[in-house]
Design a protein around this motif. Sequence first.
Motif, PDB file in Angstrom:
ATOM      1  N   GLN A   1       0.820  -1.225   0.000  1.00  0.00           N
ATOM      2  CA  GLN A   1       0.000   0.000   0.000  1.00  0.00           C
ATOM      3  C   GLN A   1       0.848   1.268   0.000  1.00  0.00           C
ATOM      4  O   GLN A   1       0.300   2.372  -0.082  1.00  0.00           O
TER       5      GLN A   1
ATOM      6  N   GLN B   1     -13.298   0.769   6.447  1.00  0.00           N
ATOM      7  CA  GLN B   1     -12.378   0.516   5.337  1.00  0.00           C
ATOM      8  C   GLN B   1     -11.276  -0.480   5.693  1.00  0.00           C
ATOM      9  O   GLN B   1     -10.514  -0.903   4.829  1.00  0.00           O
TER      10      GLN B   1
ATOM     11  N   ASP C   1      -9.517  -3.894   6.550  1.00  0.00           N
ATOM     12  CA  ASP C   1      -9.607  -5.343   6.422  1.00  0.00           C
ATOM     13  C   ASP C   1      -8.875  -6.010   7.588  1.00  0.00           C
ATOM     14  O   ASP C   1      -9.425  -6.887   8.257  1.00  0.00           O
TER      15      ASP C   1
ATOM     16  N   ARG D   1      -9.494  -2.511   2.859  1.00  0.00           N
ATOM     17  CA  ARG D   1     -10.370  -3.239   1.937  1.00  0.00           C
ATOM     18  C   ARG D   1     -10.378  -2.585   0.566  1.00  0.00           C
ATOM     19  O   ARG D   1     -10.577  -3.243  -0.444  1.00  0.00           O
ATOM     20  N   TYR D   2     -10.206  -1.305   0.546  1.00  0.00           N
ATOM     21  CA  TYR D   2     -10.142  -0.560  -0.709  1.00  0.00           C
ATOM     22  C   TYR D   2      -9.368   0.725  -0.431  1.00  0.00           C
ATOM     23  O   TYR D   2      -9.248   1.180   0.707  1.00  0.00           O
TER      24      TYR D   2
ATOM     25  N   ASP E   1      -9.081   4.734  -1.757  1.00  0.00           N
ATOM     26  CA  ASP E   1      -9.667   5.773  -2.590  1.00  0.00           C
ATOM     27  C   ASP E   1      -8.825   7.043  -2.470  1.00  0.00           C
ATOM     28  O   ASP E   1      -7.922   7.138  -1.653  1.00  0.00           O
TER      29      ASP E   1
ATOM     30  N   THR F   1      -8.141   8.509   1.037  1.00  0.00           N
ATOM     31  CA  THR F   1      -7.520   7.708   2.079  1.00  0.00           C
ATOM     32  C   THR F   1      -6.203   8.317   2.492  1.00  0.00           C
ATOM     33  O   THR F   1      -5.311   8.488   1.682  1.00  0.00           O
TER      34      THR F   1
END
Length: 372
Positions: free
Chosen positions: A264, A282, A284, A360-361, A363, A366
């Motif tokens: 990430q 958001q 995980d 989890r995602y 955008d 973030t």
Amino acid sequence: MQLSFLRPLYQRPGPWCSVYLDASLDTEDAHAALDLRWRGLQRQLAEQGADEPTIAAIDRVVRGHDPMPGDYGLAVFGTQGQVVLSEYLSAPPRRDLAAYAPLPHVMPLLAQRGEQVAWVRVLADRTGADAMSVSAGGVPRRAHVTGRESYQLRRVKPGGWSQSRYQRAAMEAWHHNAGDVTAATVELAERVGAEVVVVAGDVRATGMIAAQMPDRWQDLVVRTDAGSRAGGADQSLLDDLTVQTIAEVADQRVHAALDRFGTQEDVGAGLDAVVAALQRNQVDTMLIVDDPSADGHLWIGPAATDIATEPGHLATVAEPERVRADAALVRALVGTDAELTVLGPDEAPELVDGVGAVLRYVDPVTPGRGGA
């Protein structure tokens, strides 16, 4: 680590009594020592303002628990006169602890519990098997399997015209029995969601069982000739191998979480970023470095996603509560069905604020390292 077993703790309002106690029975005066330690913790709870019915409920669990041999501990959580969760600890806690706070103090339990790997172990011979499994929540299940076939289980050399017939009968019986054991093993493995299947004992039997396991389980099977079903047999080598195999799977899971976090590129790094991600449901998996000395705080409201570093950030919450940071983070993880990975200080020395999140995602809004 999955945290669903903690859900009952967040379905009731606090405040909570959280107790960690060394309950070891390794000396002659262990019962007296346990009583003395527990009385000290009771006094601490009372001094912190805990209500007498809840202290009494915990007292019943501590004094009435089923003792285990050797060194171990207890973790007990109660509120409003009831014990909601009690857990055995595989080793004594770092220190006895009693806390009375708006949220249960679960971080010591999670740090000691570590990654929970669901597993099945089958100890087989040519007549059947003894199988046991442990789910990710630590609930053991056992099965004893007796093979259907008992005819001529030992391959013999009777000589004469009947020798090949005896040999075939023995092989057919072994195969039938291995099939029964395999079916029971698969049933146990599916029931607990096993990540490891240890097949131990007689070499020929383990080979037959492993060969008959469905394809989806093949990569999870570990074969060994350690262990025996014979009465009084020493199973220490098998126990050691089982623990080692489970530990390797747990270690792989931790490294997989670290690898995902690394991809990430610092997004989700640091307390501000993790809190912001939890607010958006958001996260995980949250990574946290185990630090018993941590004493930071966060602010929370009624909902799991009501979490912030400052009370003013919870605009819709009339009266935010100030709570332990790790307690607030875990509550948010449970409420959003996220997982947790607890790291040792040497596993993530550069983790900002000792905390990070696999998202989890991702955008455009973030936050990354140090951002908000």
